[in-house]
Design an enzyme around this catalytic site. Structure first.
Site, PDB file in Angstrom:
ATOM      1  N   GLU A  46     -21.471  29.854 -24.818  1.00 37.42           N
ATOM      2  CA  GLU A  46     -20.336  28.950 -25.031  1.00 37.42           C
ATOM      3  C   GLU A  46     -20.224  28.009 -23.836  1.00 37.42           C
ATOM      4  O   GLU A  46     -20.285  28.447 -22.686  1.00 37.42           O
ATOM      5  CB  GLU A  46     -19.029  29.733 -25.184  1.00 37.42           C
ATOM      6  CG  GLU A  46     -18.855  30.380 -26.533  1.00 37.42           C
ATOM      7  CD  GLU A  46     -17.466  30.979 -26.713  1.00 37.42           C
ATOM      8  OE1 GLU A  46     -16.608  30.788 -25.824  1.00 37.42           O
ATOM      9  OE2 GLU A  46     -17.243  31.646 -27.734  1.00 37.42           O
TER      10      GLU A  46
ATOM     11  N   ASP B 158      -6.518  28.822 -21.392  1.00 37.94           N
ATOM     12  CA  ASP B 158      -7.344  29.279 -20.281  1.00 37.94           C
ATOM     13  C   ASP B 158      -6.486  29.781 -19.126  1.00 37.94           C
ATOM     14  O   ASP B 158      -5.498  29.156 -18.743  1.00 37.94           O
ATOM     15  CB  ASP B 158      -8.252  28.147 -19.789  1.00 37.94           C
ATOM     16  CG  ASP B 158      -9.292  27.772 -20.821  1.00 37.94           C
ATOM     17  OD1 ASP B 158      -9.809  28.697 -21.473  1.00 37.94           O
ATOM     18  OD2 ASP B 158      -9.581  26.575 -20.971  1.00 37.94           O
TER      19      ASP B 158
ATOM     20  N   TYR C 299     -14.304  34.885 -33.415  1.00 38.12           N
ATOM     21  CA  TYR C 299     -13.943  35.201 -32.041  1.00 38.12           C
ATOM     22  C   TYR C 299     -12.629  35.973 -32.067  1.00 38.12           C
ATOM     23  O   TYR C 299     -11.579  35.414 -32.369  1.00 38.12           O
ATOM     24  CB  TYR C 299     -13.800  33.902 -31.261  1.00 38.12           C
ATOM     25  CG  TYR C 299     -13.667  34.029 -29.755  1.00 38.12           C
ATOM     26  CD1 TYR C 299     -12.764  34.915 -29.170  1.00 38.12           C
ATOM     27  CD2 TYR C 299     -14.430  33.236 -28.912  1.00 38.12           C
ATOM     28  CE1 TYR C 299     -12.631  35.015 -27.798  1.00 38.12           C
ATOM     29  CE2 TYR C 299     -14.307  33.313 -27.535  1.00 38.12           C
ATOM     30  CZ  TYR C 299     -13.414  34.213 -26.986  1.00 38.12           C
ATOM     31  OH  TYR C 299     -13.283  34.298 -25.617  1.00 38.12           O
TER      32      TYR C 299
END
Length: 253
Positions: free
Chosen positions: A44, A55, A167
């Site tokens: 990724e 994040d 995911y």
């Protein structure tokens, strides 16, 4: 991309997908080659963004450093066009960058640079149609996220529209290194596998070989980001990072 990962998983291999922030160093594509050499099944690549809401601090720091170096979507794709990596590359980004260019143009540019998949981390399945179409037309796998709080109905819809792999976010929150793998990871992976034949990879907080092995017990593999980006931020060379990845590869079997 889907075929590549599915073939490896079908052979009993647990998939290992490292995450690298694009443009983090002048030689950042050497880290991609190091990942491949150390046993990564896909990689990724995060496009640095000024407001990365999913994040945690490590990836935010990596993104800030890349932006300070002058990294852009165009420069990162140009770098990718100049290197040959023998495993699928997945771009992980935010909707703002996709919509700024327009999904069709954005996806076409990814494909031209040799990218195999796209994950837009803040794009809910209710709003994915335009990107889904653009990705399909460009030949990109569309990776979608599922979380411990995802309802069964929504999970089925996500599984129907995804390609490549799913995911599975191990915890509610941002990315980041953690001391243990959340117990919710195994339960979520089991739920997802019940409604999809795609590989299910667990991410968010996978920080060590033992954690990678634990997370992959119920899943088909893991995504490892913050732990690797911390090593790069602290000065690890591509060769040194390869040692870490090889340890995770060995733990996964």
């Amino acid at each position: 991309m889907s075929t590549s990962l599915l073939a490896r998983v079908a052979d009993g291999r647990k998939a290992l997908v490292p995450y690298i922030t694009g443009g983090i160093t002048a030689d950042w594509t050497d880290y991609l080659l190091a990942c491949e050499a150390a046993g990564a099944d896909a990689i990724e690549i995060g496009l640095p963004f000024s407001d990365p809401v999913l994040d945690g601090p490590t990836v935010q720091e990596a993104s800030d450093r890349a932006l300070a170096r002058g990294a852009t979507v165009a420069s990162i794709l140009a770098d990718l066009s100049a290197v040959t990596v023998g495993v699928p590359l997945v771009v992980m980004t935010y909707a703002n960058l996709v919509m700024r260019a327009g999904p069709a143009i954005f996806c076409a540019r990814l494909a031209e640079a040799g990218v195999a998949g796209l994950l837009v981390s803040d794009l809910p399945v209710d709003e994915v149609a335009e990107v889904e179409l653009a990705a399909a037309e460009a030949g990109l796998a569309l990776i979608l996220l599922v979380a411990p709080v995802t309802s069964d109905e929504r999970l089925a819809e996500i599984a129907r529209r995804a390609s490549g792999y799913l995911y599975a976010i191990s915890v509610m929150g941002t990315t980041g290194e953690r001391a243990t793998v959340a117990g919710s990871a195994a339960a979520l992976a089991t739920r997802v596998k019940a409604v999809s034949d795609l590989p299910v990879l667990v991410g968010f907080g996978i920080s060590s070989p033992s954690q990678a092995a634990a997370a992959a017990e119920a899943a088909d593999g893991v995504v490892v980001g913050s732990a690797l980006m911390r090593r790069i931020l602290d000065g690890a060379t591509p060769g040194e990072l390869a040692v870490d990845i090889a340890s995770m590869r060995s733990a996964l079997g």
